[in-house]
Design an enzyme around this catalytic site. Sequence first.
Site, short mmCIF file in Angstrom:
data_model
loop_
_atom_site.label_atom_id
_atom_site.label_comp_id
_atom_site.label_asym_id
_atom_site.label_seq_id
_atom_site.Cartn_x
_atom_site.Cartn_y
_atom_site.Cartn_z
N LYS A 153 -5.41 24.17 -1.47
CA LYS A 153 -5.60 23.41 -2.63
C LYS A 153 -6.22 22.06 -2.42
O LYS A 153 -6.94 21.61 -3.05
CB LYS A 153 -4.30 23.16 -3.57
CG LYS A 153 -3.57 24.45 -3.90
CD LYS A 153 -2.30 24.02 -4.88
CE LYS A 153 -1.60 25.04 -5.35
NZ LYS A 153 -0.20 24.89 -5.94
N GLU A 175 4.54 35.77 -1.11
CA GLU A 175 4.99 34.39 -1.33
C GLU A 175 6.29 33.89 -0.74
O GLU A 175 6.48 32.61 -0.35
CB GLU A 175 4.61 33.78 -2.63
CG GLU A 175 4.26 32.24 -2.82
CD GLU A 175 3.46 31.98 -4.09
OE1 GLU A 175 2.33 31.86 -4.08
OE2 GLU A 175 4.27 31.98 -4.99
N GLU A 202 -6.39 25.32 -11.95
CA GLU A 202 -6.98 26.85 -12.73
C GLU A 202 -6.60 26.64 -13.89
O GLU A 202 -7.43 26.95 -14.89
CB GLU A 202 -6.48 28.14 -11.79
CG GLU A 202 -7.03 28.30 -10.53
CD GLU A 202 -6.31 27.60 -9.21
OE1 GLU A 202 -5.54 26.82 -9.46
OE2 GLU A 202 -6.37 28.35 -8.24
N HIS A 217 -5.92 59.94 -4.28
CA HIS A 217 -7.20 60.39 -4.01
C HIS A 217 -8.09 59.19 -3.36
O HIS A 217 -9.24 59.40 -3.70
CB HIS A 217 -7.75 60.90 -5.37
CG HIS A 217 -7.42 62.02 -5.99
ND1 HIS A 217 -7.72 63.44 -5.54
CD2 HIS A 217 -6.31 62.34 -6.62
CE1 HIS A 217 -6.89 64.39 -6.21
NE2 HIS A 217 -6.13 63.69 -6.81
N LYS A 247 4.51 25.94 -14.53
CA LYS A 247 5.80 25.08 -14.54
C LYS A 247 5.43 23.81 -14.26
O LYS A 247 6.02 22.96 -14.74
CB LYS A 247 6.38 25.88 -13.24
CG LYS A 247 7.68 25.42 -12.56
CD LYS A 247 8.17 26.10 -11.62
CE LYS A 247 9.39 25.16 -10.90
NZ LYS A 247 10.04 25.92 -9.80
N GLY A 287 8.58 29.93 -9.59
CA GLY A 287 7.33 30.69 -10.46
C GLY A 287 7.42 32.17 -10.40
O GLY A 287 7.32 32.77 -11.28
N ARG A 288 7.51 32.71 -9.31
CA ARG A 288 7.43 34.07 -9.16
C ARG A 288 8.64 34.70 -9.44
O ARG A 288 8.80 36.01 -9.36
CB ARG A 288 7.06 34.37 -7.63
CG ARG A 288 8.11 34.12 -6.60
CD ARG A 288 7.46 33.91 -5.24
NE ARG A 288 7.95 33.38 -4.08
CZ ARG A 288 7.89 32.01 -3.74
NH1 ARG A 288 7.00 31.35 -4.42
NH2 ARG A 288 8.56 31.55 -2.90
O1 F6P Z 1 0.09 29.14 -5.93
C1 F6P Z 1 1.19 28.57 -5.79
C2 F6P Z 1 2.07 28.53 -7.05
O2 F6P Z 1 2.87 27.36 -7.10
C3 F6P Z 1 2.73 29.71 -7.35
O3 F6P Z 1 3.93 29.73 -6.60
C4 F6P Z 1 3.11 29.58 -8.82
O4 F6P Z 1 3.55 30.65 -9.65
C5 F6P Z 1 1.64 29.20 -9.34
O5 F6P Z 1 1.09 28.46 -8.25
C6 F6P Z 1 1.51 28.73 -10.57
O6 F6P Z 1 2.11 27.07 -10.73
P1 F6P Z 1 2.30 26.69 -12.03
O7 F6P Z 1 3.27 27.70 -13.05
O8 F6P Z 1 2.94 25.44 -11.64
O9 F6P Z 1 1.10 26.41 -12.59
#
Ligand code: F6P
Length: 538
Positions: A503, A352, A212, A383, A206, A266-267
């Site tokens: 972060k 979240e 990452e 199990h 987003k 995002g979620r």
């Molecule tokens: O970890 C926080 C967060 O902002 C989530 O809410 C989101 O889904 C994820 O990081 C990834 O964010 P982006 O789509 O901006 O890379």
Amino acid sequence: MSELTGSEPWKALQAHKQAVERTHMRDLFAGNPERAKQFSVQAADLWIDYSKNLITDETLNLLLDLAKSRDVEAKIRAMFAGERINTTENRPVLHTALRNRSDEAVLVDGQDVMPEIRNVLQRMASFSNLVRSGEWLGATGKPIKNVINIGIGGSDLGPVMAYEALKAYSDRSLTVRFVSNVDGTHFYEATQDLDPAETLFIVASKTFTTDETMTNAGTARRWVADALGESAIGHHFVAVSTNAEEVSKFGIDLENMFGFWDWVGGRYSLCSAIGLPVMVAIGPDNFNRMLDGFYAMDQHFKTADFEHNAPVIMALLGVWYTNFWDAQSEAILPYNQYLSRFAAYFQQANMESNGKSVTKDGQYVDYETGPVVWGKPGTNGQHAFYQLLHQGTKLVPADFIGFAKPHHSMGEHHHKLVANLLAQTQALAFGKTAEEARAEGIDEALIAHRTFHGNRPTNTILASELTPETFGQLVALYEHKIFVEGVIWGINSFDQWGVELGKALAKDAYGSIINHQTDPKNDSSTNSLLDKFFELEN
Ligand code: F6P
């Protein structure tokens, strides 16, 4: 005392809990042959039996009073209408617009967002068709055989969960993989057997700044450029983002960027362009069927009165256990291997969203909020961790999800699967008394060990088959449940400030690591761990 805990419905529920806490489900069922019928609801194609809960008519009425006192109805309308209910980020919350299958306009600042949503869906469909038909060519002219989604959190968990859930509908000639972890192992293992000339990356973020994802995207870029040259990038990368500027800087043509909007969390973004790898895998028609499913549950949520409103009822049961029975967690237990990532997805969506300790106006809560959400598919879980569900000291409300028809009829498998689902909810609800154990001839020394108290609450969700439609309905059911709980707790379910501190500190720690230096600002534990790391690294 907060407004919530001081309210009349809250106090009435506290008193009611004391009155009913010794009641056993065995007696509730024995006293009312209509109980299952009375406490079941049809929501779109989902049948939800919530009769195996620690509730009476009065419980439900009191919970419904609580919902009324928290203005849940008005809050639902406000969300669908695009009001800025994400107050800390001053944004509307409109994932429901992404799957609005009607002709109704959805306005944000007076502007209908539907034409833009339909336009992106159309572009996603054209792109998916090109990849699926082999017309999208890599830099050397080879068709694409492998699609790798690079994203994390909401830009990963939704697509990977949906891809797994709908695998039966996917094109098996395509390899679809997901890379999320900054641990290089994830990228290595996802690519080590693939040919860059046949591989396309979807960089899904987003913000297009998530460390990452940008690290993995940079590695993917080098992987392609080293094999095929810098000019190959345009053929092997597309982006899903709200940040055109950063996408462009990365070297992806904006023609190959699929946008979404800041009013999609995002979620909650699976139905936006974030669903692109799913659409590539299952095709636009099946993706649209999934959107139809989401829409059907949205309509149910928006229009059903609360007594028959599945997300509202499930949310109220969640509040009942979290706030009045001290339940700390909730389990989601799908009896369907395709839903292997369903609980992991709702772990993010729920934790979240509702893992907050201040209300919308910044007051610390004096009550519990979101639970720990976890789960795995049955029968494997039986199990592993069900021992604790049956005989442990913790109350863990659990949702069982099952389907009447299997995707693969293989002899006795499916009937055994469903039999296990039914047996587990029976065992959890009714248990086995000491007398029953004795009547089975169990040795007196083992009676305590072989007794099941029961009275452990479950919901059972049944549908005919796991289709794109029922899948969409299920996801929307849980999304709206989370929303209603957030409204009752008075929190903002749509921000996630709790992820920010870690972060920022990771940036400082990274500086220390690459400079091979501890930081005088650090605590002694962190600096001694850094020293140990430097020692072990050599
Ligand atoms: O970890 C926080 C967060 O902002 C989530 O809410 C989101 O889904 C994820 O990081 C990834 O964010 P982006 O789509 O901006 O890379």
